[in-house]
Structure formats: C-alpha cells, structure tokens
Design an enzyme around this catalytic site. Structure first.
Site, PDB file in Angstrom:
ATOM      1  N   HIS A 109      -4.067   4.153  -6.271  1.00 12.15           N
ATOM      2  CA  HIS A 109      -3.092   3.629  -5.299  1.00 12.15           C
ATOM      3  C   HIS A 109      -2.563   2.266  -5.733  1.00 12.15           C
ATOM      4  O   HIS A 109      -3.017   1.675  -6.728  1.00 12.15           O
ATOM      5  CB  HIS A 109      -3.721   3.538  -3.900  1.00 12.15           C
ATOM      6  CG  HIS A 109      -4.924   2.645  -3.813  1.00 12.15           C
ATOM      7  ND1 HIS A 109      -4.838   1.270  -3.725  1.00 12.15           N
ATOM      8  CD2 HIS A 109      -6.260   2.933  -3.786  1.00 12.15           C
ATOM      9  CE1 HIS A 109      -6.056   0.750  -3.641  1.00 12.15           C
ATOM     10  NE2 HIS A 109      -6.944   1.745  -3.682  1.00 12.15           N
ATOM     11  N   CYS A 125     -12.031   2.974  -5.517  1.00 14.77           N
ATOM     12  CA  CYS A 125     -10.717   3.518  -5.854  1.00 14.77           C
ATOM     13  C   CYS A 125     -10.145   2.825  -7.089  1.00 14.77           C
ATOM     14  O   CYS A 125     -10.686   1.842  -7.583  1.00 14.77           O
ATOM     15  CB  CYS A 125      -9.760   3.343  -4.680  1.00 14.77           C
ATOM     16  SG  CYS A 125     -10.067   4.479  -3.316  1.00 14.77           S
TER      17      CYS A 125
END
Length: 387
Positions: A109, A125
């Site tokens: 992301h 992440c």
C-alpha cells in the site's frame, strides 16, 4: 495491517472455495519483495522495475512466503487494530490511496509518512511511495504472484566488469551473514578479498547498509556498484576508473574531455572531486568500510547523461528539471525576460527558481512536450525520452 470484519473474511474464503475450486490463471506478473534490501522487484511480460519500500519491524515482521494478489482497493479506509477507529481515505490514512492485499490482513500500500520508505517501519505490510504504488497498482492484476523473500547477499557488477558482494543487514536475525557464508559467496564469484580487508569489513556486518565486500575502495550508489576500481593517490585523493564513470552515467566524451586524468597500469582514472564539480553529484567517503557513496538524482535525456537535480519529491513525483540543461540539449531556444520570466521558443513557461537557477516540474515538461518520463526512485534516476 488492514483490519477487516472477520465474518466478511470467512465468507469470502468460503466463496472462493465453493465457486473457484478450479481457478486457473493466465500469465501472471511476478512481485518479489526482499526484506533485507527493502525493495520490490516487479516483472511483467512488458517490463521490469525496482521500487524502494518499507517493511515490517522486528517485532511485527513481514510474512515470508509465496502469495497472490487477492484484492485491490482505491482510497482504502483503515481501521486501527488498537482502538477500532476508522480512518477514511485522505492524508491521515497510513494506507495512502492504494491497497493490494495478498494474505490475510497484509498488503502492499501507499503511505502518509514518506520518510519511512527504506526502513523497518510497518506492522508487517509493505509500504511504497504513493506515486510508486499508484503506478504499480495499475499494472498488477488479481492472481499475480507475490514472493516475500529474505536474501541478504547480492553480487553486483560495474560497467567495466568489476565485481563486489553487497551484504544487507540480517534484520530478522536469521543467522545468514556468517563469515563462512560470505567467504563462500566471494569464492564462488571469484572476488578476492584479503584476510585483513575481510576482517576490517566484517566488524560492521549488520550495521552498515549495505556492507560491500571487495578489495580496496569502491564507489556505490543506492543498490548499484558504480566502480570497484578506485585509485588512491599518496596525498589521499580518490580517483575512479574512467570506463566505469562513462559506463555508469552514460556520459559523452565531450562532457568529460576537460577532466584531468591519471594513468595507473594503463588504466585512466579521474578525481572524484572533479566528477562532483562537473556533474553535481556528491561523494561521501567511509574509511571504515573502504566505501565511497555516490549521491544525487541523475537525469538522462534520450539515454545520455543530462544533469542532476536536488529538487525531488519521490512521494508525489514532484521532480524539477534544470531548464537550461534540458532545453539546450533538446534543441530549443531559452531566454530570460525580466517581465515574463523564462521564454522557450518565444513562449513563456511555468517555472520555479532555486538558488538562482530555473527549473521546470517533470509533470509540466511531460504535459507540454509529450515526453515519456520514467522515474526510478530506487536508484534516484529520471529518464526523459522522446516518444
């Protein structure tokens, strides 16, 4: 990590099992995330590209393994795993404006903290510069492969064929960077390093990033080996192999004709200070590890070295190109008007002044002249090409 409603996850998994038991994929792109180097390497049928990233902290490591892209979202919301607070899309959202999920609550992301790129900063992440993740998002498809690997050692080659072993820190303490494993790699690739040099360098294993093994001094830039052939004069001056300079920067003989060179064993070398004055690049010498870091944002025009720029924002790709250097190389007439400012071919253009020099944003340059501009944030290079 992105928090989700657990019932929804269970339902989605059930749906996949119930209705896609014979799922097959056509050609899939390949996304390789390497934790120690903090990079993503994207490969498709048409192209390949390296991106810098942030990965999981030591206390919240990124999950190693092979996965597939299972969902994609534009303007994702974020639910705090600690408070349950819902943060809508916007500047306060730590996911940025793109999300590509690959496993459970893990995904690739954007971010709202660009200074974290290149570090261990996330809850597992993979963070990217916002402009980079938006570019990647448009190329990635459902089912594309995501390999999260843990490789600390890479052999790098200079333009003239010199070799060095780049060893990245073993952040997750997997015991990879042992003396024996490094010596085995050096032997396998024929890189000779004396005992004294090896021991001098090894003191900084898992501390210096990356630690570059070769005999003598070497010039590196980001993840690349510029030259492993560096001459140090008796007065302590550093000189780099001319062949590596020309090969790495793809710089014309005409541009470097006035650089003073010295010849040692039939090899020509040029002083790194003179290179810095000519190109605008900076060189930082680390005597602890015999490493010279080349620093700067390099601009190429039609594949040839054009100039450097200090005015970059890779998060948003607000990158400014020196006007005089570009338009002169492109065959345009550049003038200065006290009332209208910068005039190119008789027309005024939008510009900014930094340190008494005029610059144009790469986005404006692309829009005005229909140029193909490729931004490589991993190596700090800007490629301007005529279509």
């Amino acid at each position: 990590m992105q928090a989700k409603n657990r019932f929804v996850i269970v339902f989605v998994i059930f749906s996949v099992l119930a209705f896609n038991t014979t799922t097959s994929y056509g050609f899939t792109n390949n996304i390789t995330v390497n934790i120690p180097s903090r990079t993503i390497y994207f490969v498709s049928q048409m192209m390949s590209k390296l991106y810098p990233i942030a990965v999981g902290k030591i206390v919240s490591t990124s999950p190693l393994g092979t996965y597939r892209i299972i969902n994609k979202q534009v303007n994702p919301k974020w639910i705090s795993p600690w408070t349950g607070e819902v943060i809508p899309s916007g500047p306060d959202n730590p996911l940025g404006y793109r999300w590509m999920g690959f496993y459970s609550d893990y995904g690739i992301h954007g971010n709202n903290m660009p200074s974290s790129i290149g570090t261990l900063a996330s809850s597992g992440c993979i963070r990217m510069y916002e402009a980079d993740v938006e570019e990647l998002f448009d190329m990635v498809n459902y089912g594309d492969i995501v390999n999260i690997v843990y490789q600390t050692m890479f052999i790098k080659t200079s333009p003239t064929g010199g070799k060095a072993l780049f060893v990245y820190p073993d952040f997750y303490k997997k015991g990879l960077n042992t003396r024996q494993s490094i010596k085995s790699q050096l032997q396998n690739y024929g890189i000779k390093v004396s005992y004294d040099t090896f021991e001098k360098l090894y003191k900084y294993i898992n501390v210096k990033d990356p630690l570059v093994f070769s005999e003598g001094y070497k010039v590196v830039k980001s993840n690349e080996l510029v030259s492993s052939d560096v001459y140090r004069s008796q007065d302590g001056q550093f000189y780099m192999d001319v062949g590596d300079l020309k090969g790495y920067l793809n710089i014309d003989d005409e541009k470097i004709k006035d650089l003073k060179s010295v010849s040692v064993d039939n090899v020509s070398y040029v002083n790194i200070d003179d290179i810095a004055n000519l190109t605008g690049l900076k060189f930082v010498v680390d005597n602890d590890t015999n490493t010279i870091k080349m620093i700067g944002n390099v601009i190429y025009y039609d594949g040839k070295f054009l100039s450097t720029t200090n005015y970059v924002d890779y998060q948003n790709r607000d990158i400014y190109i020196p006007i005089k250097e570009f338009f002169t190389a492109a065959g345009h007439t550049v003038e200065w008007d006290s009332q209208k400012g910068v005039i190119v071919d008789g027309k005024s253009i939008k510009y900014k002044i930094y340190e008494s020099k005029s610059y144009i944003n790469q986005k404006d340059l692309k829009s005005l002249y229909g140029l193909n501009i490729i931004i490589d944030s991993s190596s700090n290079k800007i490629y301007i090409k005529r279509d």
